[in-house]
Scaffold this motif. Structure first.
Motif, PDB file in Angstrom:
ATOM      1  N   GLY A 146     104.037  -9.547  59.950  1.00  0.00           N
ATOM      2  CA  GLY A 146     104.782  -9.669  58.703  1.00  0.00           C
ATOM      3  C   GLY A 146     103.907 -10.254  57.620  1.00  0.00           C
ATOM      4  N   HIS A 147     104.397 -10.197  56.397  1.00  0.00           N
ATOM      5  CA  HIS A 147     103.634 -10.660  55.251  1.00  0.00           C
ATOM      6  C   HIS A 147     103.470 -12.174  55.294  1.00  0.00           C
ATOM      7  CE1 HIS A 147     107.554 -11.801  53.513  1.00  0.00           C
ATOM      8  NE2 HIS A 147     107.959 -10.641  53.999  1.00  0.00           N
ATOM      9  N   SER A 148     102.484 -12.671  54.583  1.00  0.00           N
ATOM     10  CA  SER A 148     102.222 -14.104  54.539  1.00  0.00           C
ATOM     11  C   SER A 148     103.434 -14.839  53.984  1.00  0.00           C
ATOM     12  CB  SER A 148     100.997 -14.377  53.652  1.00  0.00           C
ATOM     13  OG  SER A 148     100.673 -15.740  53.656  1.00  0.00           O
ATOM     14  N   GLY A 149     103.849 -15.917  54.669  1.00  0.00           N
ATOM     15  CA  GLY A 149     104.999 -16.699  54.231  1.00  0.00           C
ATOM     16  C   GLY A 149     106.328 -16.178  54.720  1.00  0.00           C
ATOM     17  N   SER A 150     106.317 -15.190  55.617  1.00  0.00           N
ATOM     18  CA  SER A 150     107.581 -14.628  56.088  1.00  0.00           C
ATOM     19  C   SER A 150     108.267 -15.520  57.125  1.00  0.00           C
ATOM     20  CB  SER A 150     107.355 -13.229  56.684  1.00  0.00           C
ATOM     21  OG  SER A 150     106.470 -13.285  57.791  1.00  0.00           O
ATOM     22  N   GLY A 151     107.538 -16.483  57.695  1.00  0.00           N
ATOM     23  CA  GLY A 151     108.155 -17.402  58.640  1.00  0.00           C
ATOM     24  C   GLY A 151     107.898 -17.077  60.096  1.00  0.00           C
ATOM     25  N   LYS A 152     106.780 -16.398  60.391  1.00  0.00           N
ATOM     26  CA  LYS A 152     106.501 -16.013  61.780  1.00  0.00           C
ATOM     27  C   LYS A 152     106.302 -17.226  62.677  1.00  0.00           C
ATOM     28  CE  LYS A 152     103.005 -13.524  60.549  1.00  0.00           C
ATOM     29  NZ  LYS A 152     103.165 -13.681  59.091  1.00  0.00           N
TER      30      LYS A 152
ATOM     31  N   ALA B 168     107.302  -5.847  47.492  1.00  0.00           N
ATOM     32  CA  ALA B 168     106.170  -6.503  48.149  1.00  0.00           C
ATOM     33  C   ALA B 168     106.306  -6.419  49.660  1.00  0.00           C
ATOM     34  CB  ALA B 168     106.066  -7.957  47.700  1.00  0.00           C
ATOM     35  N   VAL B 169     107.516  -6.633  50.172  1.00  0.00           N
ATOM     36  CA  VAL B 169     107.747  -6.571  51.617  1.00  0.00           C
ATOM     37  C   VAL B 169     107.440  -5.174  52.135  1.00  0.00           C
ATOM     38  CG1 VAL B 169     109.506  -6.661  53.413  1.00  0.00           C
ATOM     39  CG2 VAL B 169     109.443  -8.425  51.642  1.00  0.00           C
ATOM     40  N   GLU B 170     107.960  -4.162  51.450  1.00  0.00           N
ATOM     41  CA  GLU B 170     107.775  -2.789  51.913  1.00  0.00           C
ATOM     42  C   GLU B 170     106.312  -2.378  51.852  1.00  0.00           C
ATOM     43  OE1 GLU B 170     109.525   1.712  51.089  1.00  0.00           O
ATOM     44  OE2 GLU B 170     110.190   0.030  49.872  1.00  0.00           O
ATOM     45  N   GLY B 171     105.630  -2.749  50.762  1.00  0.00           N
ATOM     46  CA  GLY B 171     104.240  -2.344  50.614  1.00  0.00           C
ATOM     47  C   GLY B 171     103.336  -2.922  51.678  1.00  0.00           C
ATOM     48  N   VAL B 172     103.499  -4.207  51.983  1.00  0.00           N
ATOM     49  CA  VAL B 172     102.645  -4.867  52.959  1.00  0.00           C
ATOM     50  C   VAL B 172     102.992  -4.427  54.376  1.00  0.00           C
ATOM     51  CG1 VAL B 172     102.032  -7.104  53.931  1.00  0.00           C
ATOM     52  CG2 VAL B 172     102.243  -6.847  51.463  1.00  0.00           C
ATOM     53  N   THR B 173     104.278  -4.178  54.639  1.00  0.00           N
ATOM     54  CA  THR B 173     104.745  -3.891  55.991  1.00  0.00           C
ATOM     55  C   THR B 173     104.520  -2.440  56.395  1.00  0.00           C
ATOM     56  OG1 THR B 173     106.469  -5.558  55.676  1.00  0.00           O
ATOM     57  CG2 THR B 173     106.753  -4.061  57.518  1.00  0.00           C
ATOM     58  N   ARG B 174     104.495  -1.527  55.429  1.00  0.00           N
ATOM     59  CA  ARG B 174     104.479  -0.101  55.747  1.00  0.00           C
ATOM     60  C   ARG B 174     103.266   0.295  56.586  1.00  0.00           C
ATOM     61  NH1 ARG B 174     106.849   4.458  54.059  1.00  0.00           N
ATOM     62  NH2 ARG B 174     108.028   3.381  52.443  1.00  0.00           N
TER      63      ARG B 174
ATOM     64  N   TYR C 183      85.285  -4.753  45.029  1.00  0.00           N
ATOM     65  CA  TYR C 183      86.413  -3.834  44.866  1.00  0.00           C
ATOM     66  C   TYR C 183      87.539  -4.121  45.854  1.00  0.00           C
ATOM     67  CZ  TYR C 183      88.833   0.491  43.717  1.00  0.00           C
ATOM     68  OH  TYR C 183      89.773   1.397  43.298  1.00  0.00           O
ATOM     69  N   THR C 184      87.211  -4.632  47.027  1.00  0.00           N
ATOM     70  CA  THR C 184      88.260  -5.006  47.985  1.00  0.00           C
ATOM     71  C   THR C 184      89.245  -5.976  47.358  1.00  0.00           C
ATOM     72  OG1 THR C 184      86.913  -4.639  49.955  1.00  0.00           O
ATOM     73  CG2 THR C 184      88.679  -6.229  50.143  1.00  0.00           C
ATOM     74  N   VAL C 185      88.724  -6.992  46.685  1.00  0.00           N
ATOM     75  CA  VAL C 185      89.576  -8.009  46.051  1.00  0.00           C
ATOM     76  C   VAL C 185      90.305  -7.419  44.852  1.00  0.00           C
ATOM     77  CG1 VAL C 185      89.583 -10.265  44.922  1.00  0.00           C
ATOM     78  CG2 VAL C 185      88.011  -9.813  46.828  1.00  0.00           C
ATOM     79  N   ASP C 186      89.573  -6.676  44.027  1.00  0.00           N
ATOM     80  CA  ASP C 186      90.165  -6.144  42.794  1.00  0.00           C
ATOM     81  C   ASP C 186      91.256  -5.110  43.085  1.00  0.00           C
ATOM     82  OD1 ASP C 186      88.372  -7.757  41.482  1.00  0.00           O
ATOM     83  OD2 ASP C 186      86.903  -6.164  41.173  1.00  0.00           O
ATOM     84  N   LEU C 187      91.031  -4.255  44.086  1.00  0.00           N
ATOM     85  CA  LEU C 187      92.041  -3.240  44.416  1.00  0.00           C
ATOM     86  C   LEU C 187      93.310  -3.896  44.945  1.00  0.00           C
ATOM     87  CD1 LEU C 187      92.793  -0.237  44.777  1.00  0.00           C
ATOM     88  CD2 LEU C 187      91.817  -0.369  47.089  1.00  0.00           C
ATOM     89  N   ARG C 188      93.160  -4.930  45.747  1.00  0.00           N
ATOM     90  CA  ARG C 188      94.330  -5.631  46.271  1.00  0.00           C
ATOM     91  C   ARG C 188      95.158  -6.207  45.130  1.00  0.00           C
ATOM     92  NH1 ARG C 188      92.558  -9.674  50.619  1.00  0.00           N
ATOM     93  NH2 ARG C 188      92.012  -7.703  51.623  1.00  0.00           N
ATOM     94  N   SER C 189      94.480  -6.760  44.126  1.00  0.00           N
ATOM     95  CA  SER C 189      95.193  -7.313  42.970  1.00  0.00           C
ATOM     96  C   SER C 189      95.835  -6.207  42.137  1.00  0.00           C
ATOM     97  CB  SER C 189      94.214  -8.118  42.114  1.00  0.00           C
ATOM     98  OG  SER C 189      94.824  -8.573  40.930  1.00  0.00           O
ATOM     99  N   LEU C 190      95.120  -5.111  41.949  1.00  0.00           N
ATOM    100  CA  LEU C 190      95.607  -4.016  41.108  1.00  0.00           C
ATOM    101  C   LEU C 190      96.838  -3.344  41.697  1.00  0.00           C
ATOM    102  CD1 LEU C 190      94.931  -2.267  38.565  1.00  0.00           C
ATOM    103  CD2 LEU C 190      93.593  -0.808  40.093  1.00  0.00           C
ATOM    104  N   THR C 191      96.908  -3.254  43.030  1.00  0.00           N
ATOM    105  CA  THR C 191      97.989  -2.510  43.688  1.00  0.00           C
ATOM    106  C   THR C 191      98.955  -3.419  44.436  1.00  0.00           C
ATOM    107  OG1 THR C 191      96.706  -2.189  45.719  1.00  0.00           O
ATOM    108  CG2 THR C 191      96.449  -0.538  43.980  1.00  0.00           C
ATOM    109  N   HIS C 192      98.872  -4.724  44.183  1.00  0.00           N
ATOM    110  CA  HIS C 192      99.757  -5.698  44.843  1.00  0.00           C
ATOM    111  C   HIS C 192      99.673  -5.598  46.371  1.00  0.00           C
ATOM    112  CE1 HIS C 192     101.615  -6.813  41.007  1.00  0.00           C
ATOM    113  NE2 HIS C 192     101.643  -5.517  40.722  1.00  0.00           N
ATOM    114  N   GLY C 193      98.448  -5.399  46.836  1.00  0.00           N
ATOM    115  CA  GLY C 193      98.207  -5.398  48.265  1.00  0.00           C
ATOM    116  C   GLY C 193      98.519  -4.100  48.982  1.00  0.00           C
ATOM    117  N   THR C 194      98.901  -3.056  48.264  1.00  0.00           N
ATOM    118  CA  THR C 194      99.320  -1.809  48.919  1.00  0.00           C
ATOM    119  C   THR C 194      98.205  -0.768  49.009  1.00  0.00           C
ATOM    120  OG1 THR C 194     100.109  -0.898  46.812  1.00  0.00           O
ATOM    121  CG2 THR C 194     101.694  -2.130  48.142  1.00  0.00           C
TER     122      THR C 194
END
Length: 741
Positions: free
Chosen positions: A31-37, A128-134, A698-709
């Motif tokens: 699960g995404h960071s902060g989800s409570g795992k 955010a949940v859907e993008g990270v989890t998919r 680009y790894t960092v910049d793309l993550r920011s640009l696409t909200h991690g998706t």
């Protein structure tokens, strides 16, 4: 499923020993960071009796005791194993980091597990949940791994279990939303001053039983009148979803004809559908409040794991080959079969040294056994590699981890996991097998690390220890690659992101006692001649004693990209003796490797030796090598030397909503769009050619640009001329660095 009352104590591990693979459940929490795992793992351990009411094991350690990096950063960065016992089953709970940089730990958890619990926070934004989890959901779907969803943080104001269930339903695709449905509905108490109604219990949709936790204990109460309407609607949808996945094709006709279906039949079909990965129940969970032992939904979750998730004996095992690649029959998940196991995680313990977390797929692993360790070689970006290795190793002590403890065990049977101490030079991903029949397991998928971190030792003492520390760091983490770049003379760690690089630097310092300094990563540039030119090398020194005499004249002309350096001999009349022609070539090639203008290797030129002079006494191999180098430098002084930069082929996979932003961003990096490709209904692959100097981060910049998706891959394409204005800036920067040095 989940409507029973339990009181469980006892040590995890006895069930696995007694019942073999059938009594083991390996479950990874993702699960995404902060989800409570981690909080959920602690709640499950408390309910199962592995923790006391203070949330501690016998020695006072907590189940969530982390290493020094996690304690300082308040973030899980590594896979952790928490074994508990429930209904005669040993449940190995594998808690994974939610941050994208630590995907290697996530993949290790998926490899070690037979089912997955997707933990999603109702307090997070749905997109955010859907993008990270998919991505992880699709990965599990590709191998048929059973999945269930746990919704957390429902005690937070303005949260909706129903909305999060709809979000998770989209993970299975628009044509199959009814395979992701709730088994229970949350029960809420009276609204508070802020308008929020706290979570107080759960209602089972199949049985209609309500389990109330408002008193601090789990007790059954009858449903209220206002609960019955929503309960019936959700129950009907759940029953239809179960029947649609049932192997009994007569159930649907019976149900549509108005016939009733007993709960036992529904539960049985539900468990089968969950186990084969075709139905994905959604549950709600909350940690225990106050002195309560059972959190909301923890009993239901443990019941789902033991009754709905498959045992290792029911799962297909990874393929195996001999070390030379010859296919072999698939391993058998039986404790009496030949040993096949895999190192899924490597870590360092300050007291016992290196620890290897091992999943045994077949056979039984015991202390003092001699096993064959085999690891395949891996190629990484920029030339980073992991060499292939094989060795017979004697197994050290076996233990099972719990918080800060390591509890000794006398064996680890097929399907179970254990920590092994002193397993020689075994690395994450290595296969353990019987020495008489060595095997190699099919590797699990890992993304390439694409963020470079160039490091150098801070001092002489650090320099002596740096090589060994880096080797150990890379052996522990398969998503990290080590590169010794011959062109730039830099030591480069390729990582997954900024958090990954921070962790690497911190572990070098705190765990291995090595201080390093990070420096800007340099891409390997090249030089070439822009036009044809000539040069004369004159090496004449006759000031007494044995002198030097060598003169050569050369012509240099540019060649097509990728040609390298060609040397042609056109000397006539013996002006350069035959034995010294090779000396001139050696000098020319040595100077080309050093560069002629900016210190970068010279490529794509033809050097033709036209004429020269020699001396019967003072000419020598060394003299003509020097003359050849001088001639090449003189030729470079009379023409424009062009800088060549590496260009990468880049493929960026993003949701359609971000295609425009990604294409604009690539254009701003001097990228050339090659094309786009529709991957599925919602995602597009953007292909472009981009100078490598522009995509270092680009790894960092793309993550920011696409909200991690978004994610991307890259591959070297060729070297191309760098724009003159940029080349001039680099030359100026190089001159300034030389002056300051």
């Amino acid at each position: 499923m989940g409507d029973r009352t339990h009181t469980h104590t006892g040590a995890a591990g006895r069930a696995a020993t007694a019942g073999g693979p059938a009594s083991v459940r390996n479950v990874v929490l993702v699960g995404h960071s902060g989800s409570g795992k981690t909080t959920l793992v602690e709640a499950l351990a408390l309910t199962a009796g592995a923790l006391n009411r203070a949330g501690r094991v016998e020695d006072g350690a907590t189940v969530s005791d982390h290493d020094e990096t996690e304690q300082r950063r308040h973030r899980s960065v590594q896979l952790s194993l928490v074994p508990v016992e429930w209904d005669g089953c040993k449940i190995n709970l594998l808690d994974t980091p939610g941050y994208a940089d630590f995907v290697g730990e996530l993949r290790a958890g998926l490899r070690a597990a037979d089912a997955a619990l997707f933990v999603v926070s109702a307090a997070q934004e749905a997109d955010a949940v859907e993008g990270v989890t998919r991505a992880v959901w699709e990965e599990c779907a590709a191998v048929g791994m059973p999945r269930a969803v746990v919704v957390t943080h429902l005690d937070t104001a303005r949260t909706s279990f129903e909305e999060m269930t709809r979000v998770c339903g989209r993970l299975s695709g628009h044509d199959r939303p009814d395979t992701v449905l709730p088994l229970h509905l949350p029960v809420r108490g009276p609204e508070g001053p802020d308008g929020h109604a706290p979570l107080t219990g759960l209602t089972g949709l199949l049985t209609g039983k309500v389990f109330d936790h408002s008193s601090g204990e789990r007790r059954e109460v009858p449903p209220s009148a206002e609960q019955r309407g929503p309960l019936q609607e959700a129950r009907d949808r759940l029953i239809e979803g179960i029947i649609a996945e049932s192997e009994d094709e007569t159930l649907m006709d019976h149900y549509l004809g108005g016939g009733g279906i007993d709960v036992a039949t529904l539960v049985g079909d539900l468990e089968k559908a969950v186990a084969r990965g075709s139905f994905h129940p959604v549950l709600a969970a909350a940690p225990p409040a106050g002195d309560a032992r059972q959190g909301i939904g923890t009993v239901e979750l443990l019941d789902l794991v033991t009754r709905g998730f498959p045992s290792p004996a029911e799962r297909a095992l990874p393929a195996v080959t001999t070390p030379d690649g010859t296919p072999r029959p698939a391993p058998v998940p039986d404790a009496g079969a030949p040993l096949v196991a895999e190192v899924v995680k490597t870590s360092s313990d300050p007291y016992v040294g290196r620890l290897s977390l091992v999943r045994v797929f077949s056979g039984t692993l015991r202390p003092d056994d001699t096993v064959h360790v085999c690891g395949r070689g891996l190629d990484g970006p920029g030339g980073g590699t992991r060499p292939r290795h094989e060795a017979d190793v004697r197994v050290g002590a076996l233990s099972t981890p719990f918080g800060g403890q390591q509890r000794p065990v006398d064996r680890c049977v097929a399907g179970d996991l254990a920590c092994v101490s002193k397993l020689g030079g075994a690395e994450t991903g290595d296969t353990l097998s019987d020495g008489g029949d060595p095997l190699l397991m099919e590797p699990w998928s890992l993304p390439d690390p694409l963020l470079p971190l160039a490091v150098r030792a801070h001092g002489k003492a650090d320099e002596d220890r740096l090589s060994q520390a880096l080797a150990r760091l890379v052996a522990e983490d398969p998503t990290m690659r080590l590169e010794q770049n011959e062109d730039t003379h830099q030591v480069v760690l390729w990582c997954m992101g900024e958090a990954h690089t921070d962790m690497a630097l911190e572990r070098l310092r705190s765990r291995y006692g090595v201080r390093v300094d990070a420096e800007p990563h340099r891409v390997p540039l090249r030089e070439t001649f822009a036009s044809r030119t000539v040069g004369r090398g004159r090496n004449v020194k006759q000031s007494g004693g044995h002198g030097q005499y060598a003169v050569c004249e050369i012509e240099v002309e540019p060649l097509p990209p990728g040609t390298g350096v060609e040397f042609v001999d056109k000397v006539v009349g013996g002006s350069v003796p035959r034995q010294y022609v090779a000396s001139v070539e050696k000098g020319v090639r040595a100077q080309a490797a050093r560069g002629v203008a900016t210190g970068h290797p010279l490529v794509d030129v033809r050097v033709t030796l036209l004429d020269g002079k020699s001396h019967s006494v003072d000419s020598s191999d060394a003299a003509f090598q020097t003359a050849g180098a001088l001639a090449l430098r003189e030729a470079a002084a009379d023409t424009r030397v062009q800088l060549l930069e590496p260009v990468a082929e880049v493929g960026v996979l993003v949701p359609d909503d971000y295609v425009g932003a990604v294409m604009s961003d690539l254009a701003g990096r001097r990228g050339r769009l090659v094309g786009t490709e529709q991957v599925d209904a919602e995602r597009t692959l953007v292909r472009a050619e981009v100078p490598e100097i522009e995509i270092g981060r680009y790894t960092v910049d793309l993550r920011s640009l696409t909200h991690g998706t978004g994610r991307f891959d890259r591959a070297y394409a060729r070297h191309e001329p760098m724009p003159p204005q940029l080349a001039d800036r680099l030359r100026e920067a190089g001159r300034n660095d030389a002056k300051s040095g």
